[in-house]
Design a protein around this motif. Structure first.
Motif, short mmCIF file in Angstrom:
data_model
loop_
_atom_site.label_atom_id
_atom_site.label_comp_id
_atom_site.label_asym_id
_atom_site.label_seq_id
_atom_site.Cartn_x
_atom_site.Cartn_y
_atom_site.Cartn_z
N THR A 17 3.36 -1.44 5.91
CA THR A 17 3.41 -0.07 5.41
C THR A 17 4.29 0.80 6.30
OG1 THR A 17 1.19 -0.30 4.49
CG2 THR A 17 2.02 1.93 4.78
N ALA A 64 0.82 -1.22 0.00
CA ALA A 64 0.00 0.00 0.00
C ALA A 64 0.85 1.26 0.00
CB ALA A 64 -0.94 -0.01 1.20
N TYR A 65 1.85 1.31 0.85
CA TYR A 65 2.67 2.53 0.94
C TYR A 65 3.35 2.83 -0.39
CZ TYR A 65 6.41 5.69 2.28
OH TYR A 65 7.25 6.75 2.34
#
Length: 191
Positions: free
Chosen positions: A128, A53-54
């Motif tokens: 993340t 996600a990051y």
């Protein structure tokens, strides 16, 4: 990864490669900019599908903002309007072809022939956060703040650079009344 995610990943891969090819096939800087942005957004979406996600969000935000800045500078400084005049994006075609084929072969050989290391340890509970701290260290909060400030600055610069908006022009046209007939009637000829 289930079948739907795999199909979406494949579709995004096709979009990323096609948009990357389009960067060198279109005939203006503006179109090349948008094609490059689309290619990297597709790559960022693939990272999101891989549960990164990051990195996915950072890739998408970074490329969208970079292309927005490039578009603003094209509008401000290029001699042709917004980089829309036809031009070639290819320079030194033979050298670029030799170099790109060599890099592709080298990277492919590296991916296929180098032994991959075995996993050691377990993944962190919040991947993340771990990726952010690995990349930024203890300056993560500063970088988040800088990102928000840069975004605000870009939006403010675009708003301030526009002398008038399209709504200002519509109000002026409405104040002038209906358009007058050209000389000689609607067809432009004598009646």
């Amino acid at each position: 990864m289930n079948f739907l995610q795999l199909a979406l990943f494949g579709a995004l891969a096709v979009v990323a490669v096609a948009a990357g090819v389009a960067v060198f096939r279109v005939d203006s800087m503006a179109r090349a900019t948008y094609a490059l942005a689309l290619s990297f957004v597709a790559v960022g979406a693939e990272l999101l599908l891989l549960d990164l996600a990051y990195l996915g969000v950072v890739t998408i935000l970074m490329m969208v903002m970079e292309m927005a800045i490039m578009a603003v500078f094209m509008i401000m400084f290029m001699m042709n309007p917004a980089g829309l005049m036809p031009m070639s994006m290819l320079h030194n075609k033979r050298g670029a072809l030799v170099l790109s084929v060599g890099v592709f072969i080298t990277l492919t050989a590296g991916a296929l022939l180098v032994p991959w290391p075995d996993r050691r340890g377990t993944p962190p509970s919040d991947t993340t956060r771990a990726a952010g701290e690995a990349v930024m260290g203890m300056k993560m909060l500063v970088m988040i703040s800088v990102g928000a400030v840069l975004f605000t600055t870009i939006v403010a610069a675009v708003v301030l650079a526009a002398h008038r908006s399209r709504y200002d022009r519509k109000e002026e046209q409405a104040a002038q009344g209906p358009a007058r007939e050209p000389a000689g009637g609607a067809r432009g000829g004598a009646s």
